[in-house]
Design an enzyme around this catalytic site. Structure first.
Site, PDB file in Angstrom:
ATOM      1  N   ASP A 181       0.831  -1.211   0.000  1.00 31.70           N
ATOM      2  CA  ASP A 181       0.000   0.000   0.000  1.00 31.70           C
ATOM      3  C   ASP A 181       0.866   1.263   0.000  1.00 31.70           C
ATOM      4  OD1 ASP A 181      -2.351   1.402  -0.033  1.00 31.70           O
ATOM      5  OD2 ASP A 181      -2.797   1.137   2.100  1.00 31.70           O
ATOM      6  N   ARG A 191       0.217   7.737  -2.587  1.00 31.02           N
ATOM      7  CA  ARG A 191       0.805   8.765  -1.718  1.00 31.02           C
ATOM      8  C   ARG A 191       2.274   8.999  -2.060  1.00 31.02           C
ATOM      9  NH1 ARG A 191      -1.158   5.973   3.497  1.00 31.02           N
ATOM     10  NH2 ARG A 191      -1.815   4.460   1.930  1.00 31.02           N
ATOM     11  N   SER A 208      -7.563  -5.403  -5.161  1.00 34.26           N
ATOM     12  CA  SER A 208      -8.664  -5.963  -4.369  1.00 34.26           C
ATOM     13  C   SER A 208      -9.977  -5.874  -5.143  1.00 34.26           C
ATOM     14  CB  SER A 208      -8.796  -5.203  -3.040  1.00 34.26           C
ATOM     15  OG  SER A 208      -9.435  -3.952  -3.242  1.00 34.26           O
ATOM     16  N   ASN A 243     -11.008  -2.382  -5.369  1.00 31.19           N
ATOM     17  CA  ASN A 243     -10.229  -1.405  -6.138  1.00 31.19           C
ATOM     18  C   ASN A 243     -10.879  -1.020  -7.476  1.00 31.19           C
ATOM     19  OD1 ASN A 243      -7.055  -2.715  -4.929  1.00 31.19           O
ATOM     20  ND2 ASN A 243      -8.148  -0.879  -4.261  1.00 31.19           N
ATOM     21  N   ARG A 253       2.011  -4.887   6.174  1.00 33.15           N
ATOM     22  CA  ARG A 253       1.295  -3.843   5.430  1.00 33.15           C
ATOM     23  C   ARG A 253       2.129  -2.568   5.472  1.00 33.15           C
ATOM     24  NH1 ARG A 253      -4.978  -2.356   4.632  1.00 33.15           N
ATOM     25  NH2 ARG A 253      -4.645  -0.652   3.161  1.00 33.15           N
TER      26      ARG A 253
HETATM   27  C1  IPE Z   1      -5.515  -2.606  -0.167  1.00 35.23           C
HETATM   28  O1  IPE Z   1      -5.144  -1.289  -0.327  1.00 35.23           O
HETATM   29  C2  IPE Z   1      -5.518  -3.314  -1.480  1.00 35.23           C
HETATM   30  C3  IPE Z   1      -4.211  -3.542  -2.088  1.00 35.23           C
HETATM   31  C4  IPE Z   1      -3.065  -3.216  -1.582  1.00 35.23           C
HETATM   32  C5  IPE Z   1      -4.237  -4.197  -3.365  1.00 35.23           C
HETATM   33  P1  IPE Z   1      -6.231  -0.137  -0.504  1.00 35.23           P
HETATM   34  O2  IPE Z   1      -5.475   1.118  -0.676  1.00 35.23           O
HETATM   35  O3  IPE Z   1      -7.183  -0.507  -1.561  1.00 35.23           O
HETATM   36  O4  IPE Z   1      -6.970  -0.190   0.896  1.00 35.23           O
HETATM   37  P2  IPE Z   1      -7.878   0.883   1.628  1.00 35.23           P
HETATM   38  O5  IPE Z   1      -8.887   1.383   0.650  1.00 35.23           O
HETATM   39  O6  IPE Z   1      -6.975   1.981   2.081  1.00 35.23           O
HETATM   40  O7  IPE Z   1      -8.472   0.149   2.784  1.00 35.23           O
HETATM   41  C1  IPE Z   2      -1.530   0.284  -3.367  1.00 31.96           C
HETATM   42  O1  IPE Z   2      -1.324   1.668  -3.377  1.00 31.96           O
HETATM   43  C2  IPE Z   2      -1.831  -0.272  -4.729  1.00 31.96           C
HETATM   44  C3  IPE Z   2      -3.228  -0.702  -4.889  1.00 31.96           C
HETATM   45  C4  IPE Z   2      -4.141  -0.680  -3.974  1.00 31.96           C
HETATM   46  C5  IPE Z   2      -3.607  -1.202  -6.180  1.00 31.96           C
HETATM   47  P1  IPE Z   2      -2.526   2.683  -3.393  1.00 31.96           P
HETATM   48  O2  IPE Z   2      -2.905   2.967  -4.797  1.00 31.96           O
HETATM   49  O3  IPE Z   2      -3.634   2.222  -2.534  1.00 31.96           O
HETATM   50  O4  IPE Z   2      -1.839   3.962  -2.764  1.00 31.96           O
HETATM   51  P2  IPE Z   2      -2.450   4.960  -1.712  1.00 31.96           P
HETATM   52  O5  IPE Z   2      -2.948   4.131  -0.563  1.00 31.96           O
HETATM   53  O6  IPE Z   2      -3.558   5.697  -2.390  1.00 31.96           O
HETATM   54  O7  IPE Z   2      -1.313   5.825  -1.318  1.00 31.96           O
HETATM   55 MG    MG Z   3      -4.035   2.439  -0.580  1.00 29.83          MG
END
Ligand code: IPE
Ligand code: IPE
Ligand code: MG
Length: 255
Positions: free
Chosen positions: A34, A38, A79, A82, A202
């Site tokens: 994750d 950001r 996910s 997503n 995580r």
């Molecule tokens: C979890 O991250 C899913 C993956 C890393 C693929 P998200 O960024 O989607 O999770 P939330 O929305 O912050 O809970």
């Molecule tokens: C994780 O990074 C990748 C996926 C969930 C696909 P994010 O895209 O969730 O990045 P943040 O949480 O917005 O920083």
């Molecule tokens: Mg995220």
């Protein structure tokens, strides 16, 4: 037995060597990758650049896991939730498996890595699914580390499907409710025969599971870091394993 592990990635020589017990390496490590968005935002770049750089961290994590002797590395890549993201971002994410495998598949084959996919295939675009299928097929006979991509994975969907299927089997008469066991449920989940994760990592400072392996993580050790996924290196994986080795896993019993 002590395994001396050199901090070989992105850490200066001043970093002390981590000493890891070779007989207590987690067999299955799962990572919620994750913080890509950001990471990009901090640099004034579009989110997709974060995902692009996240792909490099996938490679670093896989190499480090293999070097440490981790047997299974499960990576949460996309996910079932997503899909709510903007269309362009989802489309970009769906191209990443192809892109990653086009560059890395030969090396994965060479390194005896077995690629697997854990997720609901039906909603994936065909180009994504075909790339994954090819990687799975071409590494199927490898008996080294399992690199398990959780792609369009959602634990509640996984459990709902499992319960529906068992209901159908009961209806057909091929399963009796009293014969349902925890082992049977586990084996009918998308993780199939894989053992439960020993360690869940995580990144990005979020302290939640986001619908990831809710059944399988029942007794996993949890390790959270503020590091954003594109910054994740082998040294961070070592750090997580070092902390894992200080945990006492009681499973509800006494030590
Ligand atoms: C979890 O991250 C899913 C993956 C890393 C693929 P998200 O960024 O989607 O999770 P939330 O929305 O912050 O809970
Ligand atoms: C994780 O990074 C990748 C996926 C969930 C696909 P994010 O895209 O969730 O990045 P943040 O949480 O917005 O920083
Ligand atoms: Mg995220």
């Amino acid at each position: 037995m002590i395994k001396r592990v050199r901090s070989w990635l992105n850490r200066g020589d001043s970093q002390p060597e981590l000493q890891l017990a070779a007989d207590n390496i987690p067999e299955h490590v799962a990572i919620i990758m994750d913080g890509n968005g950001r990471w990009a935002k901090k640099r004034g770049m579009p989110r997709i650049i974060g995902h692009q750089n996240g792909m490099k961290a996938v490679k670093r994590a896989a190499i480090a896991a293999d070097d440490l002797g981790i047997k299974i590395l499960t990576l949460y890549a996309f996910s079932t939730e997503n899909w709510k993201r903007p269309k362009e971002e989802v489309e970009f994410l769906m191209k990443l498996p192809q892109e990653f495998l086009a560059i890395e598949l030969e090396e994965l084959i060479d390194k005896n890595v077995r690629v697997t996919m854990m997720g609901h295939p039906e909603d994936l675009p065909s180009h994504t699914l075909e790339a994954m299928k090819e990687a799975v097929a071409r590494t199927a006979d490898n008996d080294g580390m399992v690199l398990n991509f959780a792609l369009n994975y959602g634990s509640r969907k996984e459990l709902t499907r499992c319960i529906q299927e068992m209901g159908q089997d009961i209806h057909r008469g091929s399963l009796k409710p009293e014969d349902i066991t925890e082992e049977m449920i586990g084996s009918r989940l998308l993780s199939g025969s894989l053992p439960d994760p020993d360690l869940l990592i995580r990144t990005s400072g979020e302290l939640r599971l986001s619908n990831f392996m809710l059944w399988q993580l029942a007794y996993s050790e949890l390790w959270f870091t503020d590091i954003l996924w594109p910054e994740f290196t082998g040294a961070h994986l070592q750090e997580a394993v070092a902390e894992y080795q200080h945990r006492t896993r009681r499973y509800g019993g006494l030590t």
